[in-house]
Design a protein around this motif. Structure first.
Motif, PDB file in Angstrom:
ATOM      1  N   LEU A 143       0.839  -1.199   0.000  1.00  0.00           N
ATOM      2  CA  LEU A 143       0.000   0.000   0.000  1.00  0.00           C
ATOM      3  C   LEU A 143       0.878   1.253   0.000  1.00  0.00           C
ATOM      4  N   ILE A 144       1.869   1.252   0.886  1.00  0.00           N
ATOM      5  CA  ILE A 144       2.744   2.431   0.990  1.00  0.00           C
ATOM      6  C   ILE A 144       3.536   2.627  -0.309  1.00  0.00           C
ATOM      7  N   LEU A 145       4.069   1.533  -0.834  1.00  0.00           N
ATOM      8  CA  LEU A 145       4.839   1.631  -2.086  1.00  0.00           C
ATOM      9  C   LEU A 145       3.983   2.166  -3.227  1.00  0.00           C
ATOM     10  N   THR A 146       2.760   1.684  -3.300  1.00  0.00           N
ATOM     11  CA  THR A 146       1.844   2.138  -4.361  1.00  0.00           C
ATOM     12  C   THR A 146       1.542   3.626  -4.185  1.00  0.00           C
ATOM     13  N   CYS A 147       1.271   4.020  -2.931  1.00  0.00           N
ATOM     14  CA  CYS A 147       0.975   5.437  -2.663  1.00  0.00           C
ATOM     15  C   CYS A 147       2.140   6.308  -3.115  1.00  0.00           C
ATOM     16  N   ILE A 148       3.344   5.902  -2.756  1.00  0.00           N
ATOM     17  CA  ILE A 148       4.525   6.724  -3.075  1.00  0.00           C
ATOM     18  C   ILE A 148       4.774   6.757  -4.589  1.00  0.00           C
ATOM     19  N   SER A 149       4.742   5.569  -5.212  1.00  0.00           N
ATOM     20  CA  SER A 149       5.085   5.553  -6.637  1.00  0.00           C
ATOM     21  C   SER A 149       4.049   6.301  -7.472  1.00  0.00           C
ATOM     22  N   PHE A 150       2.780   6.185  -7.131  1.00  0.00           N
ATOM     23  CA  PHE A 150       1.759   6.886  -7.921  1.00  0.00           C
ATOM     24  C   PHE A 150       1.703   8.374  -7.576  1.00  0.00           C
ATOM     25  N   ALA A 151       2.103   8.714  -6.361  1.00  0.00           N
ATOM     26  CA  ALA A 151       2.220  10.140  -6.027  1.00  0.00           C
ATOM     27  C   ALA A 151       3.366  10.743  -6.842  1.00  0.00           C
ATOM     28  N   LEU A 152       4.449   9.991  -7.010  1.00  0.00           N
ATOM     29  CA  LEU A 152       5.559  10.453  -7.852  1.00  0.00           C
ATOM     30  C   LEU A 152       5.085  10.670  -9.286  1.00  0.00           C
ATOM     31  N   PHE A 153       4.295   9.707  -9.770  1.00  0.00           N
ATOM     32  CA  PHE A 153       3.743   9.791 -11.116  1.00  0.00           C
ATOM     33  C   PHE A 153       2.837  11.030 -11.238  1.00  0.00           C
ATOM     34  N   GLY A 154       2.031  11.237 -10.213  1.00  0.00           N
ATOM     35  CA  GLY A 154       1.141  12.405 -10.193  1.00  0.00           C
ATOM     36  C   GLY A 154       1.929  13.703 -10.192  1.00  0.00           C
ATOM     37  N   PHE A 155       3.029  13.723  -9.455  1.00  0.00           N
ATOM     38  CA  PHE A 155       3.888  14.901  -9.385  1.00  0.00           C
ATOM     39  C   PHE A 155       4.397  15.257 -10.788  1.00  0.00           C
ATOM     40  N   ILE A 156       4.791  14.221 -11.532  1.00  0.00           N
ATOM     41  CA  ILE A 156       5.284  14.438 -12.904  1.00  0.00           C
ATOM     42  C   ILE A 156       4.161  15.027 -13.769  1.00  0.00           C
ATOM     43  N   ILE A 157       2.960  14.482 -13.601  1.00  0.00           N
ATOM     44  CA  ILE A 157       1.816  14.996 -14.378  1.00  0.00           C
ATOM     45  C   ILE A 157       1.572  16.469 -14.027  1.00  0.00           C
ATOM     46  N   GLY A 158       1.663  16.783 -12.738  1.00  0.00           N
ATOM     47  CA  GLY A 158       1.452  18.165 -12.281  1.00  0.00           C
ATOM     48  C   GLY A 158       2.463  19.130 -12.865  1.00  0.00           C
ATOM     49  N   ILE A 159       3.702  18.673 -13.017  1.00  0.00           N
ATOM     50  CA  ILE A 159       4.751  19.514 -13.611  1.00  0.00           C
ATOM     51  C   ILE A 159       4.484  19.665 -15.114  1.00  0.00           C
ATOM     52  N   TRP A 160       4.085  18.558 -15.731  1.00  0.00           N
ATOM     53  CA  TRP A 160       3.873  18.548 -17.185  1.00  0.00           C
ATOM     54  C   TRP A 160       2.661  19.385 -17.603  1.00  0.00           C
ATOM     55  N   ALA A 161       1.612  19.326 -16.800  1.00  0.00           N
ATOM     56  CA  ALA A 161       0.335  19.932 -17.201  1.00  0.00           C
ATOM     57  C   ALA A 161       0.454  21.443 -17.364  1.00  0.00           C
ATOM     58  N   LYS A 162      -0.132  21.941 -18.453  1.00  0.00           N
ATOM     59  CA  LYS A 162      -0.149  23.386 -18.682  1.00  0.00           C
ATOM     60  C   LYS A 162      -1.510  23.975 -18.336  1.00  0.00           C
ATOM     61  N   ASN A 163      -2.501  23.133 -18.164  1.00  0.00           N
ATOM     62  CA  ASN A 163      -3.831  23.608 -17.803  1.00  0.00           C
ATOM     63  C   ASN A 163      -4.582  22.496 -17.058  1.00  0.00           C
ATOM     64  N   PHE A 164      -5.764  22.845 -16.557  1.00  0.00           N
ATOM     65  CA  PHE A 164      -6.517  21.875 -15.750  1.00  0.00           C
ATOM     66  C   PHE A 164      -6.981  20.670 -16.583  1.00  0.00           C
ATOM     67  N   GLU A 165      -7.202  20.899 -17.883  1.00  0.00           N
ATOM     68  CA  GLU A 165      -7.636  19.798 -18.749  1.00  0.00           C
ATOM     69  C   GLU A 165      -6.546  18.734 -18.823  1.00  0.00           C
ATOM     70  N   GLN A 166      -5.313  19.205 -19.020  1.00  0.00           N
ATOM     71  CA  GLN A 166      -4.189  18.253 -19.093  1.00  0.00           C
ATOM     72  C   GLN A 166      -3.998  17.529 -17.761  1.00  0.00           C
ATOM     73  N   LEU A 167      -4.300  18.247 -16.689  1.00  0.00           N
ATOM     74  CA  LEU A 167      -4.146  17.659 -15.354  1.00  0.00           C
ATOM     75  C   LEU A 167      -5.054  16.436 -15.191  1.00  0.00           C
ATOM     76  N   GLN A 168      -6.219  16.501 -15.845  1.00  0.00           N
ATOM     77  CA  GLN A 168      -7.192  15.411 -15.749  1.00  0.00           C
ATOM     78  C   GLN A 168      -6.972  14.329 -16.812  1.00  0.00           C
ATOM     79  N   LEU A 169      -6.258  14.734 -17.870  1.00  0.00           N
ATOM     80  CA  LEU A 169      -6.155  13.885 -19.049  1.00  0.00           C
ATOM     81  C   LEU A 169      -5.543  12.506 -18.772  1.00  0.00           C
ATOM     82  N   VAL A 170      -4.365  12.497 -18.177  1.00  0.00           N
ATOM     83  CA  VAL A 170      -3.658  11.219 -17.961  1.00  0.00           C
ATOM     84  C   VAL A 170      -4.428  10.327 -16.984  1.00  0.00           C
TER      85      VAL A 170
END
Lengths: 253, 309
Positions: A143-170
């Protein structure tokens, strides 16, 4: 190490969670209850057992993973995207803090929120079905590993996103289908051979399988393969984050 | 003593090829207030952003308190506070929490006493538990200053701190800046309000097209470049300058009822006494005599025009 800064980011992010504590708590409880009614009671009544586990109990690990993955991604991506959107990112960039410390603060908070919601879902499921967790330590570790790895993935999406639509896209177009098709509500062995082979390309299959093994001792793929895959996913995300901060991609001009 | 801020040959080019800074060098001594003036797009904010780490330099070196901003970024950034041009605040957070966040972010241990002192100084203490979205624009600017001061910086950057604020708040800001200077804080501010630079700065830097045209002590600058005008107002209008006064570089006022004499305040002899004698000899009757000194604004406009030419 600037521990004060990591703590500041962590507390600041968690305060957002506690500001909307009731929504954060009620929403997963309601959705879990609905899943139990629809899948557990309605569909489950037509399925006796899966690999010796009652269907209602069988879906619990998948249900937790489904919510934890989406919550970890959305919390982490929103956490770093929002300062970019409103302009407060200037403070992070001008502070005496390394990129690793920034990630630790944001990903730590997002993973904590997702973990907390995962535990709420687990507790809620106890009201619907009897579950004996066979490997509780492994269950928490997964559970902890999944939380951390997907939070990392989310962080990357947050950096990549230029708008709220992109934030939801992935999350909407990639993560949710992968989670639904990753064996959240069924065993991969229930699929025809062709779709079983296709499923092996879905990384979520390995995560759910490992998590389910921790609950019931049953697995679609060997548990070590699950561990390896989550480790690989985390490693890839860490490398991507390292590269982002090294180059300043979409953060620093 | 080594300058607290040492910028050497700083260049910044953006991906599109636009060169925002073209080899800027600037040394700032501890405790001084320097105002950077320049038209929009001159490079003022880019300069500040690069020193603070928000933008990466293309080349050049920056040291803050002797610490290189790249190789020793933690020590350098701990010394810096930044009040940005845009009001960027998390709307749902409370005043006190956002200041606590800034204090922690810069590596300071939680010190509620210090935060409360800053909030009181900035007249924000009564609003400390208000959400930021509830505050007026002026109050939000004060919060930005409180955040920048939360870790007790030795160098404070104020990027157009009084843009769009009312006169009263602007005066308050000037008082705050004076208090900070008294505490030994070095202040670098960018502004469009030349009277602001005139009122509070020790030195003035003028930037245009990514170049620092000059940095000079404010009073020296005004003395060196400031022209003074003497306006001799007459009781009866003239159609032309009388013969006895043509040797002076005079201009006739728009209605013909004033003679305007421009002179250099630094000259050994300004020629005013002789002029007034000759005006009396020419039989002109005086209504009033007024003098005017060119402001920093006039100097700024002249310099930027010269650079553009």
């Amino acid at each position: 190490m600037n521990w004060a800064a990591i703590r500041a980011i962590y507390i600041f992010e968690m305060s957002r969670f506690f500001r909307t504590f009731l929504q954060s708590l009620i929403s997963p409880v309601i959705s879990t209850s609905l899943y139990f009614v629809v899948f557990g009671a309605a569909i489950g009544s037509r399925i006796d057992e899966v690999n010796g586990v009652s269907y209602a109990a069988f879906i619990v690990p998948g249900l937790i993973m489904l919510t934890v993955m989406t919550q970890a991604i959305s919390n982490a991506s929103f956490g770093i995207y929002f300062p970019k959107f409103i302009g407060t990112i200037y403070e992070l960039l001008s502070a005496p803090i390394s990129f690793f410390e920034i990630v630790l603060g944001y990903v730590g908070a997002a993973a904590t929120k997702a973990w907390f919601i995962g535990i709420i879902i687990l507790i809620t499921s106890f009201f619907f079905v009897r579950i004996d967790i066979q490997h509780p330590i492994a269950m928490f570790a997964f559970l902890i590993l999944t939380c951390i790895s997907f939070a990392l993935f989310g962080f990357i999406i947050g950096i990549w996103a230029k708008n709220f639509e992109q934030l939801q896209l992935v999350p909407l177009l990639i993560v949710t289908p992968l989670v639904f098709l990753g064996g959240s509500f069924y065993s991969i062995t229930m699929l025809p051979p062709f779709w079983q082979a296709v499923s092996m390309f879905n990384p979520v299959v390995y995560l759910i399988s490992g998590f389910r093994w921790a609950f019931f001792g049953i697995e679609d793929v060997p548990v070590m393969t699950s561990l390896f895959s989550i480790g690989l996913f985390s490693g890839l995300c860490l490398f991507a984050v390292y590269w982002i901060f090294k180059t300043g991609w979409r953060i620093r001009q | 003593m080594a300058p607290i801020l040492d910028i050497k040959n700083l260049r910044k080019s953006y991906a599109g090829g636009f060169e925002a800074l073209k080899g800027v060098s600037l040394q700032i001594e501890q405790g001084e207030i320097i105002a950077l003036l320049g038209p929009n797009g001159a490079g003022k904010t880019t300069l500040i952003s690069t020193v603070c780490g928000i933008t990466s330099a293309t080349s050049g070196q920056i040291k803050v308190g002797g610490h290189d901003i790249n190789t020793d970024f933690r020590a350098a950034r701990r010394m810096i506070g930044l009040v940005p041009q845009e009001v960027a605040l998390e709307p749902f957070e409370t005043v006190i929490n956002t200041v606590k966040f800034s204090q922690g972010l810069f590596g300071k241990k939680r010190d509620i006493g210090a935060i409360e002192k800053i909030l009181k100084q900035l007249s924000l203490f009564d609003k400390r538990n208000n959400q930021l979205k509830e505050l007026s624009g002026g109050m939000k600017r004060r919060v930005l200053i409180a955040k920048a001061l939360a870790h007790e910086p030795r160098v404070l950057f104020l990027d157009e701190p009084t843009a769009g604020v009312d006169v009263e708040l602007r005066k308050d800001m000037w008082d705050i800046v004076a208090d900070l200077k008294a505490d030994g804080v070095t202040i670098i501010l960018t502004t469009h309000y030349i009277e602001e630079a005139e009122a509070i700065a020790d030195r003035v830097g003028i930037i245009a097209n990514g170049e620092l045209l000059l940095v000079e002590d404010k009073t020296k600058l005004m003395a060196q470049m400031g022209k003074k005008q003497l306006e001799v107002q007459l009781t009866a209008p003239l159609s032309a300058i009388p013969d006895g006064l043509v040797s002076y570089d005079l201009t006739l006022g728009p209605s013909g009822d004033a003679l305007i004499y421009t002179y250099d305040t630094n000259a050994e002899r300004t020629g005013i006494t002789q002029l007034l004698n000759d005006v009396a000899k020419a039989g002109l009757s005086l209504r009033d005599v007024v003098t005017r000194q060119s402001s920093l604004e006039d100097i700024f406009v002249t310099l930027v025009k010269e650079d553009a030419a």
